[in-house]
Design a protein around this motif. Structure first.
Motif, PDB file in Angstrom:
ATOM      1  N   THR A  54       3.515  13.218   5.117  1.00 19.72           N
ATOM      2  CA  THR A  54       2.599  11.947   4.884  1.00 19.72           C
ATOM      3  C   THR A  54       1.245  12.381   5.311  1.00 19.72           C
ATOM      4  O   THR A  54       1.029  13.410   6.144  1.00 19.72           O
ATOM      5  N   GLU A  55       0.231  12.201   4.892  1.00 20.86           N
ATOM      6  CA  GLU A  55      -1.152  12.232   4.850  1.00 20.86           C
ATOM      7  C   GLU A  55      -1.637  11.863   6.510  1.00 20.86           C
ATOM      8  O   GLU A  55      -2.468  12.782   7.122  1.00 20.86           O
ATOM      9  N   MET A  61       0.710  -1.176   0.117  1.00 21.80           N
ATOM     10  CA  MET A  61      -0.167   0.111  -0.007  1.00 21.80           C
ATOM     11  C   MET A  61       0.879   1.088  -0.156  1.00 21.80           C
ATOM     12  O   MET A  61       2.046   1.436   0.735  1.00 21.80           O
ATOM     13  N   GLY A  62       0.612   2.250  -0.999  1.00 22.08           N
ATOM     14  CA  GLY A  62       1.550   3.525  -1.062  1.00 22.08           C
ATOM     15  C   GLY A  62       1.130   4.364   0.261  1.00 22.08           C
ATOM     16  O   GLY A  62       0.137   4.005   1.103  1.00 22.08           O
ATOM     17  N   VAL A  63       2.073   5.301   0.229  1.00 19.19           N
ATOM     18  CA  VAL A  63       2.086   6.135   1.373  1.00 19.19           C
ATOM     19  C   VAL A  63       1.542   7.568   0.868  1.00 19.19           C
ATOM     20  O   VAL A  63       2.278   8.117  -0.046  1.00 19.19           O
ATOM     21  N   GLY A  64       0.481   8.059   1.355  1.00 18.02           N
ATOM     22  CA  GLY A  64       0.039   9.206   0.819  1.00 18.02           C
ATOM     23  C   GLY A  64       0.828  10.476   1.538  1.00 18.02           C
ATOM     24  O   GLY A  64       1.150  10.585   2.631  1.00 18.02           O
ATOM     25  N   ILE A  65       1.265  11.250   0.586  1.00 13.40           N
ATOM     26  CA  ILE A  65       2.091  12.569   0.700  1.00 13.40           C
ATOM     27  C   ILE A  65       1.297  13.928   0.068  1.00 13.40           C
ATOM     28  O   ILE A  65       0.918  13.815  -0.771  1.00 13.40           O
ATOM     29  N   ARG A  66       1.476  14.911   0.927  1.00 11.67           N
ATOM     30  CA  ARG A  66       1.088  16.263   0.623  1.00 11.67           C
ATOM     31  C   ARG A  66       2.200  17.133   1.101  1.00 11.67           C
ATOM     32  O   ARG A  66       2.836  16.932   1.594  1.00 11.67           O
ATOM     33  N   THR A  67       2.014  18.379   0.341  1.00 14.10           N
ATOM     34  CA  THR A  67       2.860  19.473   0.743  1.00 14.10           C
ATOM     35  C   THR A  67       2.221  20.162   1.878  1.00 14.10           C
ATOM     36  O   THR A  67       1.086  20.692   1.878  1.00 14.10           O
ATOM     37  N   ALA A  68       3.002  20.330   2.878  1.00 15.15           N
ATOM     38  CA  ALA A  68       2.712  21.277   4.006  1.00 15.15           C
ATOM     39  C   ALA A  68       2.381  22.542   3.820  1.00 15.15           C
ATOM     40  O   ALA A  68       3.368  23.165   3.185  1.00 15.15           O
ATOM     41  N   GLY A  69       1.608  23.484   4.533  1.00 11.45           N
ATOM     42  CA  GLY A  69       1.465  24.935   4.614  1.00 11.45           C
ATOM     43  C   GLY A  69       1.525  25.375   5.800  1.00 11.45           C
ATOM     44  O   GLY A  69       1.902  24.873   6.882  1.00 11.45           O
ATOM     45  N   GLU A  70       1.434  26.777   6.073  1.00 13.34           N
ATOM     46  CA  GLU A  70       1.231  27.534   7.356  1.00 13.34           C
ATOM     47  C   GLU A  70       0.470  26.783   8.455  1.00 13.34           C
ATOM     48  O   GLU A  70       0.752  26.852   9.552  1.00 13.34           O
ATOM     49  N   GLY A  71      -0.662  26.395   7.752  1.00 12.90           N
ATOM     50  CA  GLY A  71      -1.785  25.787   9.047  1.00 12.90           C
ATOM     51  C   GLY A  71      -0.909  24.071   9.347  1.00 12.90           C
ATOM     52  O   GLY A  71      -1.628  23.895  10.368  1.00 12.90           O
ATOM     53  N   ASP A  72      -0.205  23.857   9.088  1.00 11.54           N
ATOM     54  CA  ASP A  72       0.467  22.406   9.533  1.00 11.54           C
ATOM     55  C   ASP A  72       1.544  22.979  10.405  1.00 11.54           C
ATOM     56  O   ASP A  72       2.475  21.842  10.733  1.00 11.54           O
TER      57      ASP A  72
END
Length: 216
Positions: A64-65, A1-12
């Motif tokens: 990661t998500e 199963m793949g690992v979901g990845i996103r770009t973090a922003g100021e809210g993170d």
């Protein structure tokens, strides 16, 4: 199963700062910077938050998500020898903001800056963190692989400093090679600067060895 990845922003910011703090509290370099455990517990999060702010402003933070791991990347442009040897006084400013009486905050920045290769554009993995109870699951590799794949496609090198022998072994499996000279913290642990040439470069492509910044 793949690992979901996103770009973090100021809210993170709170999430990623906490993740960095938890992952690096026991790191050899963090323990050297803040040898007193109580002081490290209160001040280390501030240092991680400052690192994060720099990368949010100038680079990219992948997370990661599920929020269990993150990677902080900076794209470093090509430069002639010496171009960045005196670019402002970031280490001193960082010390003033984080822990003014602690010269080690400034010193580690100066030593790693001095070791950082110049000459060729590259992707710089400043920090990568995995929450302690998820380490060993391959999340760090999953975070790095998309960037390394892009480096391979575009012919771009990558660079990092390993802060432990264990992490050095992981990076070696991903194609990074020790540059040959450690960053030696006074009475502290070594750090291993590591360089990765793009994999599968066309024959004839220049692969000149990176050069450390001049001693000054």
């Amino acid at each position: 199963m793949g690992v979901g990845i996103r770009t973090a922003g100021e809210g993170d910011r709170e999430l990623v700062t906490r993740l960095l703090d938890e992952a690096f509290q026991g790191d050899p370099v963090s323990r050297w910077i803040f040898p007193d455990a109580a002081h490290r517990g209160s001040t280390h999060p501030r240092l991680m938050g400052m690192f994060l702010d720099i990368v949010l402003a100038e680079g990219r933070v992948d997370v990661t998500e599920d929020g269990a791991a993150c990677a902080l990347w900076l794209s470093v442009p090509a430069a002639a020898d010496g171009d960045h040897a005196d670019e402002g006084d970031g280490p001193a400013q960082l010390r003033a903001a984080v822990d003014p009486d602690n010269e080690r905050v400034e010193l580690v920045g100066r030593l790693t800056d001095r070791a950082h290769p110049v000459g060729r554009a590259h992707e710089y993995l400043w920090l990568i963190a995995v929450t302690p109870d998820r380490q060993g699951e391959g999340l760090g590799t999953a975070l790095m692989q998309p960037v390394l794949d892009r480096c391979d496609r575009t012919g771009l090198p990558a660079y990092l400093e390993a802060s432990s022998a264990r992490s050095r072994e992981l990076y070696e499996r991903l194609g990074f090679v020790f540059t040959g000279r450690t960053v030696d913290l006074p009475d502290g642990p070594p750090m291993w600067p590591m360089w990765r040439e793009p994999q599968g470069e066309p024959e004839g492509e220049s692969q000149d060895a990176p050069r450390g910044r001049p001693q000054s």
